[in-house]
Motif scaffolding. Structure first.
Motif, PDB file in Angstrom:
ATOM      1  N   UNK A  67      -2.645  15.683  16.427  1.00 46.63           N
ATOM      2  CA  UNK A  67      -2.475  16.268  14.975  1.00 46.63           C
ATOM      3  C   UNK A  67      -1.240  16.476  13.978  1.00 46.63           C
ATOM      4  N   UNK A  68      -0.909  16.836  15.128  1.00 46.95           N
ATOM      5  CA  UNK A  68       1.199  17.432  14.519  1.00 46.95           C
ATOM      6  C   UNK A  68       1.690  15.634  13.684  1.00 46.95           C
ATOM      7  N   UNK A 104      -5.603  25.621   9.080  1.00 45.86           N
ATOM      8  CA  UNK A 104      -5.997  25.787   7.859  1.00 45.86           C
ATOM      9  C   UNK A 104      -7.254  25.153   7.623  1.00 45.86           C
ATOM     10  N   UNK A 105      -7.793  24.014   8.753  1.00 45.01           N
ATOM     11  CA  UNK A 105      -9.040  23.499   8.808  1.00 45.01           C
ATOM     12  C   UNK A 105     -10.514  24.367   8.326  1.00 45.01           C
ATOM     13  N   UNK A 106     -11.452  24.203   7.523  1.00 44.93           N
ATOM     14  CA  UNK A 106     -12.722  25.048   8.003  1.00 44.93           C
ATOM     15  C   UNK A 106     -13.676  24.280   9.211  1.00 44.93           C
ATOM     16  N   UNK A 142     -11.346  14.388  11.565  1.00 45.57           N
ATOM     17  CA  UNK A 142      -9.940  14.020   9.816  1.00 45.57           C
ATOM     18  C   UNK A 142      -9.602  12.627  10.405  1.00 45.57           C
ATOM     19  N   UNK A 143      -9.393  12.822  11.906  1.00 39.04           N
ATOM     20  CA  UNK A 143      -8.824  11.379  12.610  1.00 39.04           C
ATOM     21  C   UNK A 143      -9.430  10.595  11.968  1.00 39.04           C
ATOM     22  N   UNK A 144     -10.924  10.489  12.156  1.00 42.64           N
ATOM     23  CA  UNK A 144     -11.410   9.126  11.529  1.00 42.64           C
ATOM     24  C   UNK A 144     -12.370   8.608  12.207  1.00 42.64           C
TER      25      UNK A 144
END
Length: 471
Positions: free
Chosen positions: A282-283, A291-293, A153-155
């Motif tokens: 992340x925050x 909530x991450x799958x 998610x951070x890329x």
């Protein structure tokens, strides 16, 4: 790209890795008591100082420090400036303690924002059993799937795992141990995974450097592979790769900056951030970790065995090594891979492993408080063991200086126990539990490295501690 990376590195290296904020230090002396090398000095109730030459950057002073920026006090340096001075994000809301380490988030953000850069990341085993604590999860919560998902998610271009390189370390270190037992090198052999331990030997026992394994740490092995084998597999030019390591250890920031860690022609690892820094990032960007799958680490450098996973706790490197070395030496597997007799806590312990006529005598040390008598035995030629694992931190990497901070002694014990349990639970659940049975490790040797201790492996994965000391 290379010039930009070196410029960023020059900026980073001008800042001390571990520091004590003179405005916030109350002079309680707890940091001085916990320092394993006596690098901290100061009078009671007066601000303390660190001798950065003697410091091994383990960060245990950071973990135990209780002096912080209270809202009830006024300081010459405001909170915003203090965050900036430490290289921390302005959105960080946790208390700022006197003993702290250098933050390295901003060079990472610059790399992630650079369209010309491919960002490769690795994560140490101890991170996946501690990161959840920063988001309210119980101590030791196992989160490899969420960890991989968060990094995607951070890329990051590639999300790999230090555990893979831990398996690789066992292949090289095990082969080296067998060669030394056969007369090719000094015994006992010391592990070289912990950079604080390596610096301790360099600083205080330079005459014993030949006992250190020549293996680079898993972090540095992974970084080397990112810009060689990994670059080839991904079809990316190595000079375009920015290599990040997420570690529980503050001394890993020092290790990645060592000048010799560039055998491929490129820096093995460009930057290290800690477990706490990853949580803060992340925050900051608004990723809801809970909530991450679950996601997967990328292949080929994200596949790992249970043996690679237990590197994160004291005795883990030894157990992983024995699982493979005993089988390689005898051609027969151990009756059980659960080698409980090398597991334990802080201090020094010994074990004798007997398997199919082969006997190995080993020592395991967690923390440096009791290491001097063992090293004096080695120096005198009286050591009756062949292999020794040493970790600077009291319970190994799970208790590293970059892990989530706990203050109450009861919480510290609970956190360490939970993280250890999480690592062993993960090991037990994995389909492959021996490093030499990792299918991607086998492919790596077939396609790229050749054989353990071979020419390619030696050039990329090993270093000469004696040579570096002389320089």
């Amino acid at each position: 790209m290379a010039e930009i990376t070196q410029f960023k590195r020059a900026i980073i290296m001008t800042k001390a890795i571990i520091s004590i904020d003179q405005e916030l230090c109350t002079g309680c002396g707890r940091c001085k008591e916990v320092c394993p090398v006596g690098a901290i000095s100061g009078r009671l109730n007066r601000a303390h100082q660190i001798d950065t030459d003697a410091c091994i950057f383990c960060g245990q002073c950071v973990q135990i420090c209780s002096g912080y920026d209270s809202d009830l006090m006024s300081y010459a340096t405001g909170r915003g400036k203090r965050l900036q001075n430490r290289g921390m994000l302005a959105t960080v809301v946790e208390p700022l303690f006197a003993a702290h380490y250098r933050g390295d988030i901003f060079p990472l953000l610059a790399a992630l924002a650079d369209d010309e850069v491919s960002t490769f990341v690795q994560c140490a085993p101890a991170v996946r059993v501690a990161l959840g604590e920063e988001f309210g999860m119980p101590y030791g919560s196992l989160t490899p799937g969420k960890l991989a998902a968060a990094l995607h998610a951070l890329g990051f271009t590639k999300v790999y795992d230090t555990n893979f390189a831990a398996d690789l370390t066992i292949m090289e270190e095990g082969a080296e141990l067998i060669a030394r037992i056969g007369g090719q090198g000094k015994l006992p052999m010391f592990t070289s995974c912990c950079p604080g331990w390596v610096k301790f030997v360099e600083d205080q026992y330079p005459d014993l450097l030949e006992h250190l394994s020549s293996c680079k740490s898993p972090q540095q092995m992974a970084g080397t592979l990112f810009k060689t084998y990994g670059a080839q597999e991904a079809g990316i030019a190595p000079e375009k790769i920015f290599s990040l390591a997420v570690m529980p250890c503050t001394c890993k920031k020092f290790e990645c900056e060592r000048p010799e860690m560039a055998a491929s022609g490129y820096r093995d690892v460009d930057l290290v951030i800690t477990t706490r820094e990853l949580a803060q990032l992340l925050k900051h960007v608004g990723i809801d970790f809970l909530a991450l799958a679950d996601a997967e680490f990328d292949n080929p450098l994200g596949c790992y065995s249970g043996a690679g996973n237990i590197f994160g706790t004291t005795g883990g490197v030894m157990e992983a090594a024995l699982r493979s070395a005993c089988e390689v030496l005898t051609g027969k597997p151990l009756p059980s891979v659960e080698l409980d007799y090398v597991r334990g806590g802080e201090g020094v312990r010994f074990a004798t492993v007997q398997h199919e006529g082969v006997e190995l005598r080993v020592a395991i040390a967690a923390g440096l408080a009791d290491i001097a008598p063992l090293l004096e035995q080695v120096r005198a030629g009286e050591a009756d063991f062949q292999f020794m694992e040493v970790m600077c931190c009291p319970m190994g990497c799970v208790s590293g200086g970059g892990q989530p901070k706990t203050l109450l002694p009861s919480q510290v014990l609970e956190a360490h126990a939970g993280r250890r349990a999480g690592l062993y639970s993960h090991d037990k659940a994995l389909p492959v539990r021996k490093s030499h049975e990792n299918p991607e490790i086998k492919k790596l040797y077939e396609k790229f490295l050749g054989e353990p201790l071979g020419h390619q492996a030696h050039e990329l994965l090993h270093t000469d501690h004696t040579l570096q000391r002389r320089q």
